[in-house]
Structures are given as C-alpha cells and as structure tokens.
Motif scaffolding. Structure first.
Motif, PDB file in Angstrom:
ATOM      1  N   LEU A 227      35.038  39.879  34.116  1.00  0.00           N
ATOM      2  CA  LEU A 227      33.984  40.788  34.554  1.00  0.00           C
ATOM      3  C   LEU A 227      33.514  41.626  33.384  1.00  0.00           C
ATOM      4  N   CYS A 394      34.547  35.265  42.928  1.00  0.00           N
ATOM      5  CA  CYS A 394      34.162  36.668  42.749  1.00  0.00           C
ATOM      6  C   CYS A 394      32.870  36.976  43.494  1.00  0.00           C
ATOM      7  N   GLU A 395      31.914  36.077  43.400  1.00  0.00           N
ATOM      8  CA  GLU A 395      30.638  36.317  44.071  1.00  0.00           C
ATOM      9  C   GLU A 395      30.821  36.351  45.580  1.00  0.00           C
ATOM     10  N   PHE A 398      32.270  39.633  46.465  1.00  0.00           N
ATOM     11  CA  PHE A 398      31.283  40.707  46.336  1.00  0.00           C
ATOM     12  C   PHE A 398      30.388  40.772  47.567  1.00  0.00           C
ATOM     13  N   PHE A 419      37.439  44.747  45.655  1.00  0.00           N
ATOM     14  CA  PHE A 419      36.713  43.747  44.866  1.00  0.00           C
ATOM     15  C   PHE A 419      37.437  43.461  43.558  1.00  0.00           C
ATOM     16  N   GLU A 422      40.656  41.357  44.149  1.00  0.00           N
ATOM     17  CA  GLU A 422      40.399  39.944  44.420  1.00  0.00           C
ATOM     18  C   GLU A 422      39.855  39.232  43.192  1.00  0.00           C
ATOM     19  N   SER A 423      39.013  39.924  42.420  1.00  0.00           N
ATOM     20  CA  SER A 423      38.426  39.303  41.245  1.00  0.00           C
ATOM     21  C   SER A 423      39.452  39.036  40.161  1.00  0.00           C
ATOM     22  N   LYS A 424      40.358  39.974  39.952  1.00  0.00           N
ATOM     23  CA  LYS A 424      41.405  39.767  38.949  1.00  0.00           C
ATOM     24  C   LYS A 424      42.266  38.563  39.296  1.00  0.00           C
ATOM     25  N   LEU A 427      40.091  35.385  38.639  1.00  0.00           N
ATOM     26  CA  LEU A 427      39.833  35.139  37.225  1.00  0.00           C
ATOM     27  C   LEU A 427      41.102  35.010  36.401  1.00  0.00           C
TER      28      LEU A 427
END
Length: 429
Positions: A227, A394-395, A398, A419, A422-424, A427
């Motif tokens: 990110l 990620c999208e 979001f 967010f 979950e993104s970490k 990714l």
C-alpha cells in the motif's frame, strides 16, 4: 468502484479474492492447453472471458472473422458471468489447465504471474506475431509488469464524474478541467441548497477515485509491493466522506443500498457520481434525466492523477500454441472490423486504428470518446499505479468495509484498522 454502479468489478473481486486466496495454484511448467495440431496442421486454442450474452454474441462474430483470416486456427470459446468466470478460472489454473487466452484485468497480473500462470508475450512481439505499436496514449505499457508483457489492452477507460446536467444547471455549478476539491465541495453545497438533492452519491468505497486523490498528493493506493498510503491518510478520507453525508452533501448510504442495483444518480438521490467513463451507458438506461461526463477535481488545479486502462487479453504459460495465441490477440486489438463489431463494450478501443474505425452515433458513446480525447489533449494522463500481488483482495476488502462504514456498522477508526489488517495479510506485509 461503489454503490450499485460497479457490480462487475465488485463481483469479480469477490470471486478472485475468495477463491484464489485459498487455492495453491499448480506450477505451470510443461505443456497444457488443447493439445497438438490436427493431421492437416489445424490447431485449436481456448478463449475465455466474463460478461453478458450481448458481449458473447459480439465476440463470436469477431472470432468468425479471425478464423476466416487464419483457417488453420480454431477458437473454442467459454464465457461466464463475472463471479463464475473467476471460480472456474481458478479451478482450471490450480489443475494446470487454464484457457490459452483469456480476458484479464490489471489487478490480477502480479497475482497470476507469481503463480506462474501468465505467458510473457514479449517473445511473440520480437518474433513478429504480435504488434505493440499503434496504441493510444501509452496503453501499450498497461500490461507490462517487471519487464514482462503479461496483458494486451483491448479497450480503455478512465475515472470521471457523471453529472445530472439539469441539476447542475439549476444549481449553477460548472465543472471544468482544473477545478479543485474546494470547488467541488462548494458545488455540492449549491446542489444541496438549490435543488434539495445531495450533491454526490458519496465517496466511501470509490477506491479508484481515492487512488487518484492520493496520486494528486504524491502518493498512490498501491506501490509495486504494498500500500502507498498510511492509516492517517485513509482516516482523513473516510472522515471527510462521513462528514459529507452528515451535511447532506452526499447521499444517505442506507437509501443508496435500498435502491440497488439501480444507481443513486439515476434514482435521483444525488446530482453526480464518480465512476468509470464507459459505465456512463447505464445512467441513460436507468434514469430519466440527461447525463454528462465532467472532469475529476484536483488538489492543485492541474494534476488529476488519471490514467487510461481497461480490460486486456492475457495468455497461459501452459499453452502449446503461443504463436497462434499471439496472432489471435494481435487480430483482436488491431483489426478495424473487430472495433466495428465490439463498439465500446469493453471500453474505448485501445489502438488508434480501431478507435478510428468505430465512430459511435449515439450521444452517450460520443461523449465517452470526447471525454477521453479531452484527457489526452489536457495532458493529465500518467502511467498507472503498479498493483502488487494481492491487490484484488485489498480492493474487495476496501469496497466491503467502506460499505459497512457508510451503513453505520463500523466507526471510521474501526474501518481503517480492519482494512489495514486484511490488506497486510493479503499482501504478506
């Protein structure tokens, strides 16, 4: 995306995020695809895409033209609705048998490259089987990742503000290239005060708009490996969106959810809505007003952060027929008659030859073409932000979390924390 206007993107991401996250795709060394050539030298390639029946009918017509030009290449087709396409694709890829050529999107390039699924088409370009010249506005670079050509664009689109023209006229709001976010907010207040409507449908979940805002400020939603913004950045964005709802500048998210799948703009809950320019067709079909495309607001009156991008064609690393696949892709992105058949179904044609070949006669598609030409003339277009492996997940997160925030199921702080958590994970950071 995102309200009801981005069903395709949202359902695709749900499918890929839910399925690919749990699949360990098989290594794709060796041969796969349809098999060898027949006794007379004819080969068969498999082509898969997502979309509705109308798209399928158009594509079948283009395939008939291709097979007429290349009688030794037969194309076996497969199309699915958005959700089902990615479920099936992941099953095929995990079993080592993906289609030879398939519709793809930028959020999936690094994901499937990391899983050794995608063919680097660069060798076919060098061999003369695939032309990468003649593309509009730098689109030839759209599918390049780490020096590899993993996708070839078939069309283009860009973010835009779709407005209800009578509402904007009544409110006295005139969006022009270079207007600022302060101008935009002032316009939303005029629409609220003079028409009784919210100015916009709201910005909770329009991820690609947030990406443009970040790019205007020297950042980006994604970097090549993660990110490109902080928790404080997202807190500021979602706080402003929440305040906009409280002040009546943005539509009530609960009402927006109630009228789905109809858009908030067509349902007359607001005076405008951020979306992709080629989605404009839906508003004329759903609503009773007259709609137009307006420029993206800026931070400094100049930089919009915009880029062109759209669907693309990718090839399987397991295909036994890379030359024929490359010839197929070349035909689909360069042949003028293909453009006349497809129109703007997958965006404005990516190559200049196809753009010139199809001249829309309806006002909506004329406006889309004019909007994209105006971006080129204004000199605002930039290269697209890199999308790391896991970007699709990620999208999807979001969009879902933003909707929960809008519906009052989470506070801003809770939404931001969720967010990033979950993104970490997605990714691997």
């Amino acid at each position: 995306m995102v309200n009801g206007r981005n069903v395709e993107r949202r359902t695709v991401l749900k499918a890929a995020g839910a399925t690919a996250a749990t699949l360990g795709l098989a290594a794709t060394t060796g041969c796969g695809g349809d098999g060898g050539a027949s006794a007379d030298g004819t080969v068969t390639i498999r082509y898969a895409w997502w979309g509705a029946e109308d798209r399928a009918q158009r594509i079948r017509k283009t395939i008939a033209l291709f097979e007429k030009k290349y009688p030794k290449i037969k194309v076996k087709t497969d199309f699915q609705p958005y959700l089902d396409f990615w479920k099936k694709f992941n099953t095929q890829a995990s079993g080592g048998n993906p289609p030879d050529v398939f519709q793809n999107a930028v959020g999936f390039l690094r994901k499937y490259d990391a899983k050794n699924v995608l063919l680097d088409l660069g060798e076919q370009v060098e061999a003369g089987h695939l032309r990468m010249e003649g593309f509009r506005a730098g689109l030839e670079k759209f599918g390049e990742i780490d020096g590899k050509l993993l996708g070839v664009p078939v069309g283009s689109n860009s973010m835009a503000l779709v407005i209800d023209k009578p509402v904007y006229t009544k409110a006295g709001v005139k969006p022009e290239q270079g207007w600022t976010w302060d101008d935009f907010e002032a316009g939303m207040r005029k629409i609220r005060d003079r028409t009784g409507r919210a100015g916009d449908s709201g910005m909770y979940g329009v991820m690609y708009l947030y990406d443009l805002y970040l790019r205007q400020n020297g950042k980006a939603f994604f970097t090549a490996d993660g990110l490109g913004f902080t928790e404080a950045d997202l807190t500021d964005w979602w706080t402003r969106a929440e305040q906009g709802v409280e002040q009546g500048l943005y539509a009530d998210p609960k009402k927006v959810a109630q009228i789905k799948p109809k858009s908030a703009l067509a349902a007359e809950l607001c005076g405008s809505e951020f979306t992709w320019d080629n989605f404009t067709v839906r508003y004329s079909a759903e609503g009773k007003s007259e709609y137009a495309l307006a420029p993206i607001p800026t931070t400094d009156g100049k930089k919009t952060g915009q880029y062109l991008g759209s669907l693309m064609l990718s090839a399987s690393k397991r295909t036994r027929h890379p030359k024929e696949v490359a010839q197929f892709i070349d035909f689909m992105v360069h042949d003028p008659e293909v453009a006349r058949i497809m129109g703007y179904d997958r965006g404005v044609p990516a190559t200049q030859a196809q753009f010139d070949a199809y001249q829309p006669t309806d006002e909506v598609n004329k406006a889309i073409a004019a909007y994209e030409e105006s971006l080129v003339e204004a000199g605002v277009l930039e290269p697209i932000t890199p999308h790391p492996n896991g970007a699709d997940i990620c999208e999807s997160a979001f969009l879902r979390i933003a909707e929960e925030l809008g519906l009052g199921k989470r506070s801003v702080d809770e939404a931001v924390q969720q967010f990033f958590t979950e993104s970490k994970t997605a990714l691997g950071t």
